[in-house]
Motif scaffolding. Structure first.
Motif, short mmCIF file in Angstrom:
data_model
loop_
_atom_site.label_atom_id
_atom_site.label_comp_id
_atom_site.label_asym_id
_atom_site.label_seq_id
_atom_site.Cartn_x
_atom_site.Cartn_y
_atom_site.Cartn_z
N LEU A 79 0.86 -1.18 0.00
CA LEU A 79 0.00 0.00 0.00
C LEU A 79 0.90 1.22 0.00
CD1 LEU A 79 -2.70 1.49 0.29
CD2 LEU A 79 -2.56 1.08 2.77
N LYS A 80 0.81 2.01 -1.07
CA LYS A 80 1.59 3.24 -1.17
C LYS A 80 0.63 4.41 -1.11
CE LYS A 80 5.35 1.23 -3.85
NZ LYS A 80 6.28 1.42 -4.96
N LEU A 81 0.94 5.36 -0.24
CA LEU A 81 0.12 6.57 -0.12
C LEU A 81 0.89 7.75 -0.66
CD1 LEU A 81 -1.33 6.10 3.49
CD2 LEU A 81 -2.40 5.53 1.30
N VAL A 116 0.82 -6.64 4.85
CA VAL A 116 0.85 -5.32 4.21
C VAL A 116 2.18 -4.61 4.48
CG1 VAL A 116 -0.32 -3.09 3.96
CG2 VAL A 116 -1.63 -5.11 4.66
N THR A 117 2.75 -4.05 3.42
CA THR A 117 3.89 -3.15 3.54
C THR A 117 3.38 -1.76 3.19
OG1 THR A 117 5.50 -4.84 2.94
CG2 THR A 117 6.18 -2.55 2.64
N ASP A 136 -0.98 -2.54 -4.60
CA ASP A 136 -0.47 -3.61 -5.45
C ASP A 136 -0.40 -3.18 -6.92
OD1 ASP A 136 -0.24 -5.25 -3.22
OD2 ASP A 136 -2.23 -6.11 -3.50
N GLY A 137 0.02 -1.94 -7.13
CA GLY A 137 0.18 -1.43 -8.49
C GLY A 137 -1.08 -0.82 -9.09
N ARG A 138 -2.19 -0.86 -8.40
CA ARG A 138 -3.46 -0.30 -8.88
C ARG A 138 -3.68 1.07 -8.25
NH1 ARG A 138 -7.15 -3.17 -6.14
NH2 ARG A 138 -8.07 -1.42 -5.06
N LEU A 151 -10.07 -0.34 1.27
CA LEU A 151 -8.68 -0.70 0.93
C LEU A 151 -8.04 -1.53 2.03
CD1 LEU A 151 -7.31 2.62 -0.64
CD2 LEU A 151 -7.94 0.51 -1.84
N LEU A 152 -8.23 -1.10 3.28
CA LEU A 152 -7.64 -1.82 4.39
C LEU A 152 -8.24 -3.22 4.53
CD1 LEU A 152 -7.21 1.03 7.02
CD2 LEU A 152 -5.45 -0.06 5.63
N THR A 153 -9.53 -3.33 4.29
CA THR A 153 -10.17 -4.65 4.32
C THR A 153 -9.59 -5.53 3.22
OG1 THR A 153 -12.22 -3.73 5.22
CG2 THR A 153 -12.38 -5.86 4.11
N GLU A 154 -9.39 -4.96 2.06
CA GLU A 154 -8.83 -5.69 0.91
C GLU A 154 -7.43 -6.22 1.20
OE1 GLU A 154 -7.18 -4.51 -3.51
OE2 GLU A 154 -8.92 -3.44 -2.74
#
Length: 157
Positions: A79-81, A116-117, A136-138, A151-154
């Motif tokens: 997960l990139k923010l 998760v990273t 994941d690249g999306r 997102l966190l649930t995913e």
């Protein structure tokens, strides 16, 4: 998952051989190592340095300069923010703090279960849809509280 030194050596020899004779091979080798292992094992640095007739410090300096190279295995999901100004102005800082709190980790860390990273990224080019994330690249835009929960649930599933 970490790899053993013997496995690093064996796989690295194949990677080095595949890049033999290539001009400026360090970055392609580091990318190939990360693709092969999921990160760049520290055991690989002296072997790469010796093969390229570089110091270990030079190899480490290049690796640490580029933020996409990892020294530790990443989680099953990344997960990139976005941390750029447009996303910050639209609530990105508060969003980042919520994510770090919910996951119990900081930037460049992986949850203890390996799921998760969390990584910062400095512009996804989605400024009009800020705040933005990359899962994941999306690319995901307009990340609000509801979308954040989804997102966190995913990534925790």
């Amino acid at each position: 998952m970490r790899v053993e030194t013997g496995e690093v050596t064996a796989r690295l020899q194949d990677i080095l051989a595949a890049h033999e004779g290539l001009e400026g091979p360090l970055l392609p080798i580091l990318h190939a190592v990360q693709e092969s292992f999921g990160y760049v094992p520290q055991d690989a640095l002296p072997l790469i340095a010796a093969n390229l007739n570089l110091s270990r410090a030079e190899v480490h300096g290049v690796m640490s300069f580029y933020h996409d190279f990892r020294e530790q295995p990443q989680g099953r999901h990344v997960l990139k923010l976005c941390r750029a100004e447009a996303c910050q102005s639209m609530g990105g800082d508060a969003l980042a703090e919520r994510v770090k709190h919910r996951l119990g980790i900081d930037w460049h860390q992986t949850t203890p279960d390996g799921a998760v990273t969390l990584e910062p990224v400095f512009c996804l080019g989605l400024c009009a849809c800020a705040p933005a994330a990359l899962v994941d690249g999306r690319v995901v835009g307009r990340v609000d509280e509801t979308r954040l929960e989804a997102l966190l649930t995913e990534v925790r599933a």
